[in-house]
Design a protein around this motif. Structure first.
Motif, PDB file in Angstrom:
ATOM      1  N   ASP A 108       0.801  -1.224   0.000  1.00 21.01           N
ATOM      2  CA  ASP A 108       0.000   0.000   0.000  1.00 21.01           C
ATOM      3  C   ASP A 108       0.837   1.279   0.000  1.00 21.01           C
ATOM      4  OD1 ASP A 108      -2.372  -1.470   0.015  1.00 21.01           O
ATOM      5  OD2 ASP A 108      -2.303  -1.673   2.180  1.00 21.01           O
ATOM      6  N   SER A 109       2.073   1.226  -0.484  1.00 19.16           N
ATOM      7  CA  SER A 109       2.880   2.437  -0.623  1.00 19.16           C
ATOM      8  C   SER A 109       2.982   2.776  -2.103  1.00 19.16           C
ATOM      9  CB  SER A 109       4.273   2.238  -0.025  1.00 19.16           C
ATOM     10  OG  SER A 109       5.000   1.307  -0.792  1.00 19.16           O
ATOM     11  N   GLN A 110       3.266   4.040  -2.371  1.00 21.81           N
ATOM     12  CA  GLN A 110       3.438   4.487  -3.748  1.00 21.81           C
ATOM     13  C   GLN A 110       4.612   5.448  -3.808  1.00 21.81           C
ATOM     14  OE1 GLN A 110      -0.089   6.339  -5.221  1.00 21.81           O
ATOM     15  NE2 GLN A 110      -1.199   4.420  -5.433  1.00 21.81           N
ATOM     16  N   SER A 111       5.237   5.493  -4.961  1.00 17.48           N
ATOM     17  CA  SER A 111       6.336   6.413  -5.189  1.00 17.48           C
ATOM     18  C   SER A 111       6.044   7.211  -6.449  1.00 17.48           C
ATOM     19  CB  SER A 111       7.635   5.634  -5.353  1.00 17.48           C
ATOM     20  OG  SER A 111       8.667   6.497  -5.751  1.00 17.48           O
ATOM     21  N   LEU A 112       6.214   8.507  -6.352  1.00 16.13           N
ATOM     22  CA  LEU A 112       6.026   9.401  -7.497  1.00 16.13           C
ATOM     23  C   LEU A 112       7.324  10.173  -7.709  1.00 16.13           C
ATOM     24  CD1 LEU A 112       2.646  10.861  -6.225  1.00 16.13           C
ATOM     25  CD2 LEU A 112       2.907   9.098  -7.954  1.00 16.13           C
ATOM     26  N   LYS A 163      -1.316  20.919  -9.056  1.00 14.51           N
ATOM     27  CA  LYS A 163      -2.648  20.311  -9.097  1.00 14.51           C
ATOM     28  C   LYS A 163      -2.603  18.822  -9.402  1.00 14.51           C
ATOM     29  CE  LYS A 163      -5.133  24.526 -10.123  1.00 14.51           C
ATOM     30  NZ  LYS A 163      -6.037  25.224 -11.024  1.00 14.51           N
ATOM     31  N   ALA A 164      -1.696  18.386 -10.283  1.00 14.06           N
ATOM     32  CA  ALA A 164      -1.594  16.963 -10.624  1.00 14.06           C
ATOM     33  C   ALA A 164      -1.180  16.139  -9.399  1.00 14.06           C
ATOM     34  CB  ALA A 164      -0.595  16.760 -11.753  1.00 14.06           C
ATOM     35  N   LEU A 165      -0.238  16.645  -8.621  1.00 10.49           N
ATOM     36  CA  LEU A 165       0.193  15.955  -7.409  1.00 10.49           C
ATOM     37  C   LEU A 165      -0.909  15.990  -6.360  1.00 10.49           C
ATOM     38  CD1 LEU A 165       2.336  14.476  -5.786  1.00 10.49           C
ATOM     39  CD2 LEU A 165       3.294  16.693  -5.175  1.00 10.49           C
TER      40      LEU A 165
END
Length: 190
Positions: free
Chosen positions: A7-11, A130-132
């Protein structure tokens, strides 16, 4: 987007730094993080724009990690008047044009506060694009679980009553531990 922990994400976030002439003789340049670029490619102090002595650089691209355990902090940031990304900088002479190393990016105000407490890093607050913002809202909606407030109850033990005077029960005592030792005065005088 990368997922390593459950359940982690990286951007990927590119960090834009602005260089202005210093205002004192001790600082030749002033540096400030002014923007982040979601989904940016790798960069190492790439010049984006310059006008006179003022220049903007795509200084670095780092991973912004989102963890399910930190959703309370993300909710706190989303409730701010201007949701922000925190850029952590560390002064390192000889590293890049700015003598700064961009070490971390986060959207957790609690984590940013921890970096501020050390005094070794500089933490810059940058408005969230806004995208983030949309990605963070979607992540929080998917993973955040509101924990109900539970009021702590007091122990019902009475502390205002008179003490029994027996001292520590684990230590065997021949007499009351609160009583002053008495000597036979008439034997000492003889």
């Amino acid at each position: 987007m990368v997922t390593i922990y459950p359940d982690s994400q990286s951007l990927r976030l590119g960090v834009v730094m602005k260089r202005t002439p210093g205002v004192t003789r001790w600082a030749k340049w002033g540096w400030k993080a002014i923007a982040v670029l979601p989904g940016a490619g790798d960069a190492d102090w790439k010049l984006l724009r310059s006008e006179g002595e003022v220049a903007e650089y795509h200084a670095a691209t780092l991973d912004l990690w989102l963890y399910r355990s930190d959703t309370e902090a993300y909710v706190h940031e989303l409730e701010a008047r201007v949701p922000s990304v925190y850029v952590v900088l560390r002064p390192e002479p000889g590293e890049g044009p700015a003598d700064m190393v961009i070490t971390h990016v986060t959207v957790s105000p609690y984590e940013a506060q921890d970096y501020c407490d050390s005094g070794e890093e500089i933490v810059e607050k940058v408005p969230m694009p806004k995208a983030l913002l949309a990605s963070l809202v979607a992540y929080v909606e998917q993973h955040h679980v509101e924990e109900p407030f539970v009021k702590r109850r007091r122990n019902k033990q009475r502390v205002d009553q008179k003490q029994s005077g027996i001292g520590d029960l684990r230590i065997s005592q021949a007499s009351d531990v609160y009583r002053a030792p008495t000597a036979k005065r008439h034997e000492a005088a003889e």
